[in-house]
Design a protein around this motif. Structure first.
Motif, PDB file in Angstrom:
ATOM      1  N   TRP A  32       0.833  -1.208   0.000  1.00  0.00           N
ATOM      2  CA  TRP A  32       0.000   0.000   0.000  1.00  0.00           C
ATOM      3  C   TRP A  32       0.865   1.254   0.000  1.00  0.00           C
ATOM      4  O   TRP A  32       0.558   2.230  -0.675  1.00  0.00           O
ATOM      5  N   GLU A  33       1.985   1.234   0.731  1.00  0.00           N
ATOM      6  CA  GLU A  33       2.888   2.385   0.764  1.00  0.00           C
ATOM      7  C   GLU A  33       3.520   2.600  -0.618  1.00  0.00           C
ATOM      8  O   GLU A  33       3.571   3.720  -1.112  1.00  0.00           O
ATOM      9  N   TRP A  34       3.999   1.536  -1.228  1.00  0.00           N
ATOM     10  CA  TRP A  34       4.612   1.643  -2.553  1.00  0.00           C
ATOM     11  C   TRP A  34       3.575   2.032  -3.588  1.00  0.00           C
ATOM     12  O   TRP A  34       3.855   2.836  -4.470  1.00  0.00           O
ATOM     13  N   ALA A  35       2.388   1.444  -3.522  1.00  0.00           N
ATOM     14  CA  ALA A  35       1.337   1.744  -4.505  1.00  0.00           C
ATOM     15  C   ALA A  35       0.998   3.233  -4.478  1.00  0.00           C
ATOM     16  O   ALA A  35       0.858   3.867  -5.529  1.00  0.00           O
ATOM     17  N   GLU A  36       0.883   3.777  -3.293  1.00  0.00           N
ATOM     18  CA  GLU A  36       0.576   5.207  -3.166  1.00  0.00           C
ATOM     19  C   GLU A  36       1.685   6.053  -3.787  1.00  0.00           C
ATOM     20  O   GLU A  36       1.421   6.976  -4.554  1.00  0.00           O
ATOM     21  N   TRP A  37       2.941   5.735  -3.472  1.00  0.00           N
ATOM     22  CA  TRP A  37       4.066   6.495  -4.007  1.00  0.00           C
ATOM     23  C   TRP A  37       4.132   6.363  -5.527  1.00  0.00           C
ATOM     24  O   TRP A  37       4.307   7.352  -6.241  1.00  0.00           O
ATOM     25  N   MET A  38       3.982   5.132  -6.037  1.00  0.00           N
ATOM     26  CA  MET A  38       4.074   4.916  -7.482  1.00  0.00           C
ATOM     27  C   MET A  38       2.973   5.659  -8.225  1.00  0.00           C
ATOM     28  O   MET A  38       3.207   6.236  -9.290  1.00  0.00           O
ATOM     29  N   GLN A  39       1.776   5.673  -7.682  1.00  0.00           N
ATOM     30  CA  GLN A  39       0.674   6.374  -8.331  1.00  0.00           C
ATOM     31  C   GLN A  39       0.911   7.880  -8.363  1.00  0.00           C
ATOM     32  O   GLN A  39       0.520   8.555  -9.306  1.00  0.00           O
ATOM     33  N   GLU A  40       1.582   8.402  -7.342  1.00  0.00           N
ATOM     34  CA  GLU A  40       1.919   9.828  -7.329  1.00  0.00           C
ATOM     35  C   GLU A  40       2.959  10.152  -8.410  1.00  0.00           C
ATOM     36  O   GLU A  40       2.940  11.238  -8.984  1.00  0.00           O
ATOM     37  N   GLN A  41       3.879   9.229  -8.665  1.00  0.00           N
ATOM     38  CA  GLN A  41       4.970   9.461  -9.612  1.00  0.00           C
ATOM     39  C   GLN A  41       4.579   9.212 -11.056  1.00  0.00           C
ATOM     40  O   GLN A  41       5.175   9.772 -11.972  1.00  0.00           O
ATOM     41  N   LEU A  42       3.588   8.371 -11.281  1.00  0.00           N
ATOM     42  CA  LEU A  42       3.240   7.918 -12.619  1.00  0.00           C
ATOM     43  C   LEU A  42       2.511   8.989 -13.422  1.00  0.00           C
ATOM     44  O   LEU A  42       1.603   9.638 -12.922  1.00  0.00           O
ATOM     45  N   THR A  43       2.919   9.156 -14.685  1.00  0.00           N
ATOM     46  CA  THR A  43       2.200  10.062 -15.575  1.00  0.00           C
ATOM     47  C   THR A  43       0.876   9.409 -15.974  1.00  0.00           C
ATOM     48  O   THR A  43       0.652   8.226 -15.731  1.00  0.00           O
ATOM     49  N   GLU A  44       0.028  10.166 -16.613  1.00  0.00           N
ATOM     50  CA  GLU A  44      -1.289   9.653 -17.000  1.00  0.00           C
ATOM     51  C   GLU A  44      -1.183   8.447 -17.932  1.00  0.00           C
ATOM     52  O   GLU A  44      -1.966   7.515 -17.840  1.00  0.00           O
TER      53      GLU A  44
END
Length: 125
Positions: A32-44
């Motif tokens: 959940w921690e990684w998923a949140e961070w990755m979603q913040e970093q990912l472009t559309e």
């Protein structure tokens, strides 16, 4: 795109070597921690690609469900008679038809399968 090979073991016995522990082990909240961070970093239009062990795939799938869609999924097994041991997954923001494939690493004994040979041809001399 993001390529991730997260720690394989969630809530398992810790390794006394701290370098190995941080690379191999995580607590149950890690997906959940990684998923949140990755979603913040990912472009559309970006995608997240991960190599996941069978034992933690369901945790990652649950963690990625908010706002992310599994777009490609390869189920990896060592031989055709063995259970799936790894998942090669690609998630993105857009919901597209899921592409599912299977990969068997060994045809018999220690002889690599033709599909595995082709996939790794550039890495072997």
């Amino acid at each position: 795109d993001l390529l991730c090979n997260p720690p394989y073991f969630l809530n398992h016995t810790k390794n006394p070597n701290t370098d190995k522990e941080s690379a191999r082990h995580g607590d149950i909240n890690l997906p959940w921690e990684w998923a949140e961070w990755m979603q913040e970093q990912l472009t559309e239009e970006g995608r997240i690609h991960m190599v996941l062990p069978e034992v933690s795939f369901a945790f990652w799938q649950q963690a990625m469900k908010d706002g992310m869609h599994l777009q490609a999924h390869t189920l990896v097994r060592s031989t055709s008679t063995k259970a799936v041991s790894r998942h090669l997954c690609s998630w993105g923001r857009e919901q597209v038809p899921l592409e599912v494939q299977q990969l068997t690493l060994y045809a018999s004994g220690d002889k690599r399968s033709a599909e595995f040979e082709e996939l790794c041809r550039a890495f072997y001399l």
